[in-house]
Design a protein around this motif. Structure first.
Motif, PDB file in Angstrom:
ATOM      1  N   VAL A 112       0.850  -1.206   0.000  1.00  0.00           N
ATOM      2  CA  VAL A 112       0.000   0.000   0.000  1.00  0.00           C
ATOM      3  C   VAL A 112       0.877   1.246   0.000  1.00  0.00           C
TER       4      VAL A 112
ATOM      5  N   LEU B  68       0.951   4.020  -3.061  1.00  0.00           N
ATOM      6  CA  LEU B  68       0.565   5.420  -2.841  1.00  0.00           C
ATOM      7  C   LEU B  68       1.654   6.386  -3.286  1.00  0.00           C
TER       8      LEU B  68
ATOM      9  N   ARG C  46       4.262   5.514  -5.649  1.00  0.00           N
ATOM     10  CA  ARG C  46       4.687   5.304  -7.029  1.00  0.00           C
ATOM     11  C   ARG C  46       3.642   5.861  -7.985  1.00  0.00           C
TER      12      ARG C  46
ATOM     13  N   GLN D 132       2.433   6.223 -11.872  1.00  0.00           N
ATOM     14  CA  GLN D 132       2.538   5.735 -13.242  1.00  0.00           C
ATOM     15  C   GLN D 132       1.184   5.921 -13.893  1.00  0.00           C
ATOM     16  N   GLY D 133       1.160   6.529 -15.062  1.00  0.00           N
ATOM     17  CA  GLY D 133      -0.074   6.657 -15.819  1.00  0.00           C
ATOM     18  C   GLY D 133      -1.100   7.535 -15.129  1.00  0.00           C
TER      19      GLY D 133
ATOM     20  N   ARG E 142      -5.198   8.120 -13.876  1.00  0.00           N
ATOM     21  CA  ARG E 142      -6.587   7.694 -13.727  1.00  0.00           C
ATOM     22  C   ARG E 142      -7.390   8.954 -13.421  1.00  0.00           C
TER      23      ARG E 142
ATOM     24  N   ASN F  57      -0.645  11.537 -13.890  1.00  0.00           N
ATOM     25  CA  ASN F  57       0.355  11.019 -12.974  1.00  0.00           C
ATOM     26  C   ASN F  57      -0.241  10.564 -11.636  1.00  0.00           C
TER      27      ASN F  57
ATOM     28  N   ALA G  87      -1.904   3.156  -6.825  1.00  0.00           N
ATOM     29  CA  ALA G  87      -3.017   2.693  -5.978  1.00  0.00           C
ATOM     30  C   ALA G  87      -4.368   3.104  -6.548  1.00  0.00           C
ATOM     31  N   GLU G  88      -4.376   4.128  -7.419  1.00  0.00           N
ATOM     32  CA  GLU G  88      -5.641   4.583  -8.004  1.00  0.00           C
ATOM     33  C   GLU G  88      -6.097   3.716  -9.166  1.00  0.00           C
ATOM     34  N   HIS G  89      -5.185   2.921  -9.739  1.00  0.00           N
ATOM     35  CA  HIS G  89      -5.574   2.090 -10.884  1.00  0.00           C
ATOM     36  C   HIS G  89      -6.375   0.883 -10.396  1.00  0.00           C
ATOM     37  N   PRO G  90      -7.486   0.582 -11.077  1.00  0.00           N
ATOM     38  CA  PRO G  90      -8.384  -0.451 -10.545  1.00  0.00           C
ATOM     39  C   PRO G  90      -7.714  -1.792 -10.255  1.00  0.00           C
ATOM     40  N   ASP G  91      -6.853  -2.251 -11.169  1.00  0.00           N
ATOM     41  CA  ASP G  91      -6.315  -3.587 -10.920  1.00  0.00           C
ATOM     42  C   ASP G  91      -5.309  -3.595  -9.765  1.00  0.00           C
TER      43      ASP G  91
ATOM     44  N   ARG H 246      -5.618  -1.540  -7.205  1.00  0.00           N
ATOM     45  CA  ARG H 246      -6.499  -1.431  -6.040  1.00  0.00           C
ATOM     46  C   ARG H 246      -7.120  -2.786  -5.710  1.00  0.00           C
ATOM     47  N   ARG H 247      -7.451  -3.536  -6.762  1.00  0.00           N
ATOM     48  CA  ARG H 247      -7.991  -4.884  -6.548  1.00  0.00           C
ATOM     49  C   ARG H 247      -6.984  -5.737  -5.770  1.00  0.00           C
TER      50      ARG H 247
ATOM     51  N   LEU I 176      -4.564  -4.697  -3.783  1.00  0.00           N
ATOM     52  CA  LEU I 176      -4.435  -4.190  -2.409  1.00  0.00           C
ATOM     53  C   LEU I 176      -5.640  -4.600  -1.558  1.00  0.00           C
TER      54      LEU I 176
END
Lengths: 557, 557
Positions: free
Chosen positions: B311, B315, B317, B319-320, B322, B326, B330-334, B336-337, B339
């Motif tokens: 976690v 939080l 790192r 990348q990309g 959502r 930037n 942790a914000e990307h769904p997969d 988050r899945r 975590l």
């Protein structure tokens, strides 16, 4: 028993699944006749067992070493690599124009599996070159091709892929390495690349780096990236301005040097552009696409090796009684369950990866539908096969009991080596996003739907048919879903699809008139246990994103 | 963020699941009042983070070292162990008569979790002593108790468990270590034991070995095994005839010395019998039973640590994109899945292990039904929690991407450390066999059925109710099945049961009026994704043995 390459299994996949005879009937692969294929399969097995396998443990224990910018491979690697080059193994699937044998990729898959099952850390060196050959062939200028392609194809000059930077991993568009034009048409490259596999080593006289960088004024993100060829050695015999400054200490694949590469610290590394300016991403995808399937074959290779090792141990180790006193543990039902699971997952993953390459091969004979099918299958071949590699390696440890946890047994090395494969060449999460975000909609959805229609038409077992139903329903839901919801379900969906395809292919082999008993047993076990498990993933695939964002990520720590 | 002990979660499990207030209402645990419990939880957290955590990496990198029969622990371990002893932490759940605090095992579970999450290799030392204390208390003569128990309880003299021999692992009955009677009532022990955790080290002045051996003329198999106490140091200050001849090189838990122990090479190691002759197996089960739940807590501890690390990284790192450019991954769904999966599996496994100890505690206040329930839950707590430990640690690597595969990050260590737990203290396959072979039929089946009835009465989510149906049906089938068929389905059945219990307990916490948002989120996610996956295991559990034996094991290699 020593490890042996499953040549008969490979031949069966090529016959029953890839339909190599059909490929050989086309002029593109006319030279891939039955006799040649058999000779290649036998020769690839002998080569891997003779040259790569003896260095398997040493590669792990000694590993690549960095001293004063020089990377030294463990003793024996240089000689074995020379054998690889002299045996012509690098040239197997490469274009004839550049000294290649132009064999089907699905046949080359057998070689790659063998290199992976006998020494994955070593196998990474040729694997990286394969992608570079394709990118250079498609996008390189005639001049670049003339100068480099033959040497890369022969294996004399291995090639590397330089994408990742500290702040740019999955998000390639964030890279900052710079390329400034020189007056002679070359470019001057400056920047740092990390996680560069075989970025530096002593196996060859030259190393050809394919490097992503930004030209002056390039647009932000992925639209502003160009690809460059940067040789380690320049024409005049001097070193180019590129050095390895660090080797990573990794969980596994110790033989493979994972390098931090510094470009241009002394003014600029000299490079030449491949393809159009700002066209680097497309070239990169060419380079990565087949590499992804080859990474899938890493999962297959390790799974094969781990399975054989576990079966051997389970036949030899006696504990407790089942059918009489002091039975081999292989006789105990739960151990047998693990062995059967390992074997059937391995066979299904092999079928999936070979089939994916086979679709590319059929595409090369003009079958456009198969070309698109390969695109649909690639994320499954990469992600599921590497998940299988980890699961099977972990089960292999479990079969060994306490011996599995002790390094000298070698079972633990397979898990350590396998664990990288779900990460590199696009994490498995990225593969799942690719499947749901791009491949589900490819050709208006026809590419995916066509695959499912073929499975529906061919699958015999009703559980496979039921799983096809579930996959179709889930696909429909994901297609209609908001992006976050689709992505939230992407990974379980990818696993469902992969199990469906793997189960179908395994059954196809089991239904063949010449099928052997183990293929039949593996398919029956797969349909009875692994297929039903995949149903359970339907709920996850459809669970949506709301569940995931109901608390802040901070609350999960 | 540095690792922090989830004290609030632990307190919630003790309140909502274990019902510690009810325990404290009984005279046996009257001293476990709310204030004391809070102080213990806080103190245990501070101790683990203050003393064990700083040695976590060093334990892995340096590890225990053997030279000339002397095992040296990494620098700092000796001082930290002294703090452990002086802080009275070893005494927490031990009997008051021998200097213990007689606290509930479910409270001690929090301490053990903490030691595991901060330094599992170190935590093994006290863990082994816990089992020895119980065996000695139940079966030891007054003389032996007087002489040794206080020192083991205080931690001054750590204890070991010596079961395994090269030919006798899961099949304990095959052991051959011999015990010959001496004239003074002591015994002379000769033989080799392997995989002896903390068999030798420099943390203490004495080490008390509990050793299984055979007396002259003892019956074959498990009915002819006796338990002996063999101290490293004899009364006269001389060394007993027992030495460590080898340390295993292992995948993980490097701090923990895994010893080959040689007894009696100089004539015989002096030992004293614990319990009746040929009664060693019963004593061993006393020793192992709680150890199994403590191994489950290793899974929990590692899962907690791996989750927090992942976690944190997710939080930090970026990348990309959502929600804006930037984004933290942790914000990307997969991501988050992953975590969310890590967090909910960890919480459910904690609830299961604490609850199992809680049932023993309630048993100690006279609730016989809870005592039996603990027996039913023990194989689940051990096997499922350790599987969870491996899965969560592996997901932790995945969340880190390439960084996860690099050893310096520390994510890989969790997987290496976690991988032993499904193997020792009875492999997870042995646990599954125990559940199906013994625990399903315990008390005429009432113990298991009572658990399911409680779940039925309490579970709110319909998916949990449906899983309870599936578990009941499968249980009925396995009870009626031939032994091979029952064993063939034992592992998937154990997983189904564990998910049901874990999901029920997690929901119970989520339904509590004071539940926090993350518990609610974890329970909702668990019921929506992990519970449905468990349905898929029903087919495997009922698939029977025929599928497994349709080919010879040789054919699987």
């Amino acid at each position: 028993m020593p490890f042996s390459i499953p040549v008969a299994d490979q031949a069966r996949v090529l016959r029953d699944i890839v339909d190599l005879p059909k490929l050989a009937a086309h002029e593109r692969f006319a030279h891939a006749d039955a006799e040649t294929v058999e000779a290649v399969l036998e020769g690839a097995a002998q080569f891997a067992v003779g040259e790569f396998l003896p260095l398997h443990e040493k590669g792990d224990h000694v590993g690549a070493q960095l001293k004063d910018g020089v990377v030294t491979m463990p003793e024996g690697f240089k000689a074995a690599y020379r054998e690889f080059v002299e045996g012509g193994w690098m040239t197997l699937s490469a274009p004839e124009e550049w000294g290649g044998q132009a064999m089907p990729l699905s046949l080359s898959a057998a070689l790659m599996e063998n290199l992976n099952s006998t020494n994955i850390g070593f196998a990474l060196c040729p694997m990286l070159s394969l992608g570079a050959i394709e990118a250079l062939e498609v996008y390189g200028s005639d001049e670049l091709k003339q100068k480099y392609l033959e040497k890369i194809v022969s294996g004399e000059w291995p090639a590397t892929m330089n994408l990742t930077e500290p702040q740019a991993g999955s998000d390639v568009g964030a890279l900052t390495t710079k390329a400034e034009p020189n007056e002679d048409g070359s470019w001057s490259i400056k920047g740092q690349k990390i996680y560069i596999t075989y970025g530096e080593h002593d196996l060859a006289e030259n190393i050809i780096h394919l490097v992503l960088a930004r030209t002056p004024g390039a647009p932000a993100g992925t639209r502003g990236i160009s690809l460059f060829l940067v040789p380690k050695m320049l024409d005049d015999g001097t070193r180019n301005d590129v050095v390895c400054t660090k080797l990573e200490e990794k969980l596994g694949i110790h033989a493979s040097p994972t390098c931090v590469m510094q470009y241009g610290d002394e003014g600029g590394a000299k490079g030449w552009m491949i393809g159009p300016e700002n066209g680097g991403m497309r070239a990169m995808f060419v380079m990565m696409n087949n590499a992804r399937i080859n990474v899938g074959l890493q999962g297959v290779g390790i799974a094969e090796a781990a399975t054989q090792k576990a079966v051997d141990y389970a036949l030899e180790r006696k504990q407790g009684a089942r059918a009489g006193a002091n039975s081999p543990i292989a006789e105990h039902p739960d151990v047998r369950r693990m062995l059967m699971r390992m074997r059937s997952l391995t066979m299904a993953a092999r079928a999936l990866c070979f089939y994916t390459f086979g679709c590319i091969d059929h595409g090369a004979t003009g079958d456009e539908q198969m070309k698109l099918r390969a695109d649909v299958l690639t994320p499954m071949a990469k992600a599921w096969s590497t998940d299988v590699g980890c699961e099977v390696a972990s089960l292999g440890i479990q079969v060994h009991g306490g011996m599995g946890y002790v390094e000298e047994t070698g079972a633990a090395q397979y898990l350590r080596d396998a664990r990288i494969a779900p990460i590199y060449e696009g994490t498995n999460g990225i593969q799942a996003a690719d499947l749901v975000g791009r491949k589900l909609g490819l050709d208006g959805g026809l590419a995916f739907d066509g695959l499912i229609a073929t499975i529906r038409a061919e699958a015999v077992d009703e559980r496979l048919q039921a799983l096809a139903d579930a996959v179709e329903q889930t696909a429909a839901m994901l297609r209609a879903a908001e992006p976050d919801n689709a992505m939230a379900g992407s990974y379980p969906f990818l696993t469902m699809c992969s199990v469906l395809v793997g189960g179908w292919l395994l059954e196809k082999m089991a239904e063949h008139v010449d099928a052997d008993a183990r293929t039949k047993a593996a398919s029956a076990f797969f349909n009875a246990t692994i297929v039903p498990e995949a149903f359970g993933l339907g709920a996850s695939a459809g669970a949506g994103a709301e569940l995931l964002y109901s608390v802040d990520a901070e609350a999960l720590g």
